[in-house]
Design an enzyme around this catalytic site. Structure first.
Site, PDB file in Angstrom:
ATOM      1  N   CYS A 257      20.674  12.474  68.337  1.00 34.28           N
ATOM      2  CA  CYS A 257      20.294  11.083  68.532  1.00 34.28           C
ATOM      3  C   CYS A 257      19.556  10.870  69.845  1.00 34.28           C
ATOM      4  O   CYS A 257      18.860   9.867  70.008  1.00 34.28           O
ATOM      5  CB  CYS A 257      21.528  10.198  68.468  1.00 34.28           C
ATOM      6  SG  CYS A 257      22.855  10.749  69.542  1.00 34.28           S
TER       7      CYS A 257
ATOM      8  N   GLU B 222      13.476   7.708  63.579  1.00 31.70           N
ATOM      9  CA  GLU B 222      14.181   8.827  64.197  1.00 31.70           C
ATOM     10  C   GLU B 222      13.951  10.078  63.347  1.00 31.70           C
ATOM     11  O   GLU B 222      14.361  10.138  62.186  1.00 31.70           O
ATOM     12  CB  GLU B 222      15.671   8.506  64.297  1.00 31.70           C
ATOM     13  CG  GLU B 222      16.440   9.473  65.157  1.00 31.70           C
ATOM     14  CD  GLU B 222      17.861   9.003  65.417  1.00 31.70           C
ATOM     15  OE1 GLU B 222      18.467   9.464  66.404  1.00 31.70           O
ATOM     16  OE2 GLU B 222      18.377   8.160  64.640  1.00 31.70           O
TER      17      GLU B 222
ATOM     18  N   ARG C 115      34.976  14.331  71.903  1.00 30.15           N
ATOM     19  CA  ARG C 115      34.521  13.237  72.756  1.00 30.15           C
ATOM     20  C   ARG C 115      35.259  11.938  72.444  1.00 30.15           C
ATOM     21  O   ARG C 115      35.415  11.078  73.313  1.00 30.15           O
ATOM     22  CB  ARG C 115      33.009  13.041  72.589  1.00 30.15           C
ATOM     23  CG  ARG C 115      32.397  12.143  73.654  1.00 30.15           C
ATOM     24  CD  ARG C 115      30.907  12.337  73.753  1.00 30.15           C
ATOM     25  NE  ARG C 115      30.183  11.642  72.706  1.00 30.15           N
ATOM     26  CZ  ARG C 115      28.859  11.691  72.563  1.00 30.15           C
ATOM     27  NH1 ARG C 115      28.133  12.439  73.382  1.00 30.15           N
ATOM     28  NH2 ARG C 115      28.259  11.030  71.607  1.00 30.15           N
TER      29      ARG C 115
ATOM     30  N   LYS D 256      37.852  10.391  60.629  1.00 31.64           N
ATOM     31  CA  LYS D 256      37.078  10.659  59.417  1.00 31.64           C
ATOM     32  C   LYS D 256      35.812  11.403  59.805  1.00 31.64           C
ATOM     33  O   LYS D 256      34.837  10.814  60.264  1.00 31.64           O
ATOM     34  CB  LYS D 256      36.709   9.368  58.681  1.00 31.64           C
ATOM     35  CG  LYS D 256      36.171   9.641  57.262  1.00 31.64           C
ATOM     36  CD  LYS D 256      35.210   8.599  56.782  1.00 31.64           C
ATOM     37  CE  LYS D 256      33.825   8.761  57.344  1.00 31.64           C
ATOM     38  NZ  LYS D 256      33.144  10.037  56.944  1.00 31.64           N
ATOM     39  N   PRO D 257      35.792  12.728  59.611  1.00 30.93           N
ATOM     40  CA  PRO D 257      34.575  13.492  59.925  1.00 30.93           C
ATOM     41  C   PRO D 257      33.543  13.351  58.822  1.00 30.93           C
ATOM     42  O   PRO D 257      33.843  12.893  57.710  1.00 30.93           O
ATOM     43  CB  PRO D 257      35.098  14.937  60.014  1.00 30.93           C
ATOM     44  CG  PRO D 257      36.279  14.965  59.094  1.00 30.93           C
ATOM     45  CD  PRO D 257      36.895  13.587  59.159  1.00 30.93           C
TER      46      PRO D 257
ATOM     47  N   TRP E  23      27.702  14.675  61.562  1.00 33.72           N
ATOM     48  CA  TRP E  23      27.660  16.099  61.222  1.00 33.72           C
ATOM     49  C   TRP E  23      26.915  16.939  62.239  1.00 33.72           C
ATOM     50  O   TRP E  23      27.024  18.164  62.239  1.00 33.72           O
ATOM     51  CB  TRP E  23      27.010  16.297  59.845  1.00 33.72           C
ATOM     52  CG  TRP E  23      25.688  15.594  59.675  1.00 33.72           C
ATOM     53  CD1 TRP E  23      25.469  14.409  59.043  1.00 33.72           C
ATOM     54  CD2 TRP E  23      24.401  16.014  60.167  1.00 33.72           C
ATOM     55  NE1 TRP E  23      24.136  14.061  59.105  1.00 33.72           N
ATOM     56  CE2 TRP E  23      23.463  15.030  59.783  1.00 33.72           C
ATOM     57  CE3 TRP E  23      23.956  17.121  60.883  1.00 33.72           C
ATOM     58  CZ2 TRP E  23      22.104  15.130  60.094  1.00 33.72           C
ATOM     59  CZ3 TRP E  23      22.606  17.223  61.197  1.00 33.72           C
ATOM     60  CH2 TRP E  23      21.697  16.235  60.803  1.00 33.72           C
ATOM     61  N   ASN E  24      26.120  16.332  63.126  1.00 32.08           N
ATOM     62  CA  ASN E  24      25.209  17.152  63.928  1.00 32.08           C
ATOM     63  C   ASN E  24      25.889  17.903  65.073  1.00 32.08           C
ATOM     64  O   ASN E  24      25.425  18.969  65.482  1.00 32.08           O
ATOM     65  CB  ASN E  24      24.035  16.308  64.445  1.00 32.08           C
ATOM     66  CG  ASN E  24      24.462  15.089  65.231  1.00 32.08           C
ATOM     67  OD1 ASN E  24      25.584  14.609  65.095  1.00 32.08           O
ATOM     68  ND2 ASN E  24      23.562  14.577  66.046  1.00 32.08           N
TER      69      ASN E  24
ATOM     70  N   GLU F  71      27.953   4.549  69.053  1.00 32.82           N
ATOM     71  CA  GLU F  71      26.789   5.312  69.505  1.00 32.82           C
ATOM     72  C   GLU F  71      25.898   5.455  68.285  1.00 32.82           C
ATOM     73  O   GLU F  71      26.208   6.208  67.361  1.00 32.82           O
ATOM     74  CB  GLU F  71      27.237   6.668  70.065  1.00 32.82           C
ATOM     75  CG  GLU F  71      26.141   7.375  70.833  1.00 32.82           C
ATOM     76  CD  GLU F  71      25.482   8.458  70.011  1.00 32.82           C
ATOM     77  OE1 GLU F  71      24.356   8.200  69.533  1.00 32.82           O
ATOM     78  OE2 GLU F  71      26.070   9.525  69.847  1.00 32.82           O
ATOM     79  N   LEU F  72      24.797   4.690  68.282  1.00 32.03           N
ATOM     80  CA  LEU F  72      23.984   4.544  67.084  1.00 32.03           C
ATOM     81  C   LEU F  72      22.645   5.278  67.226  1.00 32.03           C
ATOM     82  O   LEU F  72      22.525   6.216  67.985  1.00 32.03           O
ATOM     83  CB  LEU F  72      23.797   3.054  66.789  1.00 32.03           C
ATOM     84  CG  LEU F  72      25.112   2.258  66.665  1.00 32.03           C
ATOM     85  CD1 LEU F  72      24.835   0.772  66.450  1.00 32.03           C
ATOM     86  CD2 LEU F  72      25.983   2.805  65.550  1.00 32.03           C
TER      87      LEU F  72
ATOM     88  N   SER G 115      23.206  15.058  78.291  1.00 35.94           N
ATOM     89  CA  SER G 115      24.610  15.071  77.862  1.00 35.94           C
ATOM     90  C   SER G 115      25.478  15.832  78.852  1.00 35.94           C
ATOM     91  O   SER G 115      25.174  16.969  79.220  1.00 35.94           O
ATOM     92  CB  SER G 115      24.733  15.716  76.476  1.00 35.94           C
ATOM     93  OG  SER G 115      23.967  15.021  75.521  1.00 35.94           O
TER      94      SER G 115
ATOM     95  N   ARG H 248      16.768  21.030  71.126  1.00 40.05           N
ATOM     96  CA  ARG H 248      18.217  21.203  71.094  1.00 40.05           C
ATOM     97  C   ARG H 248      18.746  20.758  69.737  1.00 40.05           C
ATOM     98  O   ARG H 248      18.417  19.696  69.242  1.00 40.05           O
ATOM     99  CB  ARG H 248      18.848  20.381  72.216  1.00 40.05           C
ATOM    100  CG  ARG H 248      20.363  20.479  72.282  1.00 40.05           C
ATOM    101  CD  ARG H 248      20.875  19.704  73.486  1.00 40.05           C
ATOM    102  NE  ARG H 248      22.323  19.711  73.562  1.00 40.05           N
ATOM    103  CZ  ARG H 248      23.073  18.624  73.616  1.00 40.05           C
ATOM    104  NH1 ARG H 248      22.495  17.421  73.611  1.00 40.05           N
ATOM    105  NH2 ARG H 248      24.381  18.694  73.683  1.00 40.05           N
TER     106      ARG H 248
END
Length: 483
Positions: free
Chosen positions: A288, A385, A163, A178-179, A154-155, A254-255, A445, A282
């Protein structure tokens, strides 16, 4: 609002917008107010199966489509997104909370993945050589891996979709997307744009659901999905990897992250403070690769903390749609409570609050930019995190001490270091256990760079020239030379 009204609210399967089989819907709420924006279809496992069947049916024809055709579809979608920046940015701000300035930046960033992979689509190569014994010609081609399941967080609701979708389309793969249930509107808008750009029916299918486990697991175990690309928590990633094992589904993940940021004694303080603001704030810290643990050399600690706290305290907090706002709401009350609990735990253990640290009154999931100093090593915030606007500062004396602390985590996504010494920069960069490193910058990024981590921060890379490799397989054909 018009931008919300105009977005399709149904599932997108086989080129048609359709309701969930059960007729169920899920609520999409504005995190700045807590009010419902709209409702969208809430898919069941049966809807997921229909989406996969549509992707499977479209795979052969899509794989045979000329690369230039795939390229031009992506480029048209890029142009449409750029032309609709304001509407897409507003939609993102309403469903996710980030300020409009950041949302506009994400639209540009997300669109760039489509442009980048439109160019990579026509550069998929292979090769031919003569075997060392001279008996065969070795012909190597690259083929799409097949139907893919893409799961996005969601971020960054637009950019995480582009991507993954960009390289999959460029490679010739069909897709079930699946969003995240908190922010599906940007993904549904993206699907409509790709349809408008000429993407054939069935190549992209979008399934919105609150039953992620019920929908996803049968698809991974069913034998038709050949590739999973997931962005999310390490905990969920482990579960998905286990589910992929039964049918040996290819994965890229990507965890989670726990990014260290190191400010050495020879750092330019202006650069370090500015870079820390970017790395920490940001997306309100909901990233992440956000700086999670900030290690500052003892000789600079007091001045750095004072400057950082001053900058953080000056940030305006409020709804992302308001002019001049720097910090919007966190995604939901659970996210806000997590950040506050981490702050309270650190303070209980001896950390000092220089700014922020208190829950504000009123509606919305807001949390103030917060700076903590003297954070004890045993604080939960060191190993967790944060995903919020909280900067946790720790001091160090030696280079080895900083590196050991930075690497003392199961994660290894991003890291940041600030120094004016080139030898130190290279030496420390080589020793940090991280897939990405920002040297004197807080932003790593970039669509042209490989994004991903090591250790339990994931598998594979997204973006860059290698991003399309995740969606391609090698095929080798032995051709006798006749010699």
């Amino acid at each position: 609002m018009t931008v919300v009204r105009d977005v399709p609210k149904q599932l997108y399967i086989g080129g048609r917008w359709q309701d969930a089989e059960s007729g169920r819907t899920l609520s999409i709420d504005n995190p700045a107010t807590g009010e419902e924006l709209c409702r969208v279809a809430d898919a069941s496992p049966a809807d997921g199966r229909r989406a996969v069947e549509a992707a499977v049916a479209a795979q052969a024809a899509w794989a045979a489509t000329p690369p230039r055709v795939r390229s031009e579809i992506l480029r048209r979608a890029y142009d449409i997104i750029i032309a609709r920046t304001e509407d897409l940015a507003l939609l993102m701000t309403l469903e996710m909370g980030k300020p409009l300035t950041e949302a506009r930046a994400e639209v540009a960033y997300g669109a760039e993945f489509l442009r980048w992979f439109s160019e990579e689509a026509v550069r998929i190569d292979g090769g031919m050589m003569t075997a060392p014994d001279g008996r065969n010609r070795l012909l190597v081609t690259r083929r799409p891996v097949g139907p893919c399941l893409l799961i996005t967080p969601w971020n960054f609701p637009l950019a995480m979709g582009t991507r993954k979708i960009g390289p999959a389309i460029a490679a010739g793969c069909t897709i079930v997307l699946k969003p995240a249930p908190q922010t599906p509107l940007s993904s549904l808008a993206l699907a409509a744009i790709l349809k408008e750009a000429g993407l054939p029916d069935g190549v992209l299918n979008v399934v919105t659901t609150t039953d992620a486990a019920g929908v996803v697991e049968p698809l991974l175990r069913g034998g038709q999905i050949r590739k999973l690309s997931f962005t999310g928590s390490t905990q969920v990633g482990r579960i998905l990897l286990a589910q992929c094992a039964d049918t040996v589904v290819r994965t890229s993940m990507e965890l989670g992250g726990n990014a260290p940021l190191i400010v050495f004694d020879d750092a330019d303080l202006d650069t370090a403070v500015e870079g820390t603001m970017v790395a920490k704030m940001r997306n309100m810290g909901e990233s992440c690769c956000a700086a999670n643990r900030i290690y500052v050399h003892t000789s600079l600690a007091e001045e750095f903390a004072t400057r950082l706290a001053s900058r953080m305290a000056a940030l305006k907090v409020g709804p992302g749609t308001e002019a001049g706002v720097h910090v919007g709401p966190l995604i939901d009350n659970a996210g806000r409570s997590k950040a506050h609990d981490l702050v309270r735990d650190a303070v209980k253990r001896g950390a000092k609050v220089l700014t922020g640290g208190e829950l504000p009154d009123g509606p919305g999931c807001f949390y103030p930019p917060t700076v903590l100093t003297d954070v004890p090593a045993e604080s939960a915030i060191i190993d967790t995190e944060i995903f919020g606007p909280v900067a946790a500062l720790v001091t160090f004396d030696t280079e080895d001490e900083a590196i050991d602390a930075a690497n003392d985590t199961e994660f290894g996504l991003a890291a940041y270091l600030f120094t004016q010494n080139l030898d130190r920069a290279l030496r420390v960069g080589e020793r940090l256990e991280s897939g990405m490193i920002g040297l004197n910058t807080g932003l790593v990024s970039n669509p042209a760079a490989p994004f991903g981590g090591v250790k339990q921060s994931g598998l594979g890379r997204e973006g860059g020239r290698v991003g399309i490799d995740e969606f391609l397989e090698y095929k080798y054909i032995a051709v006798p030379t006749g010699a």
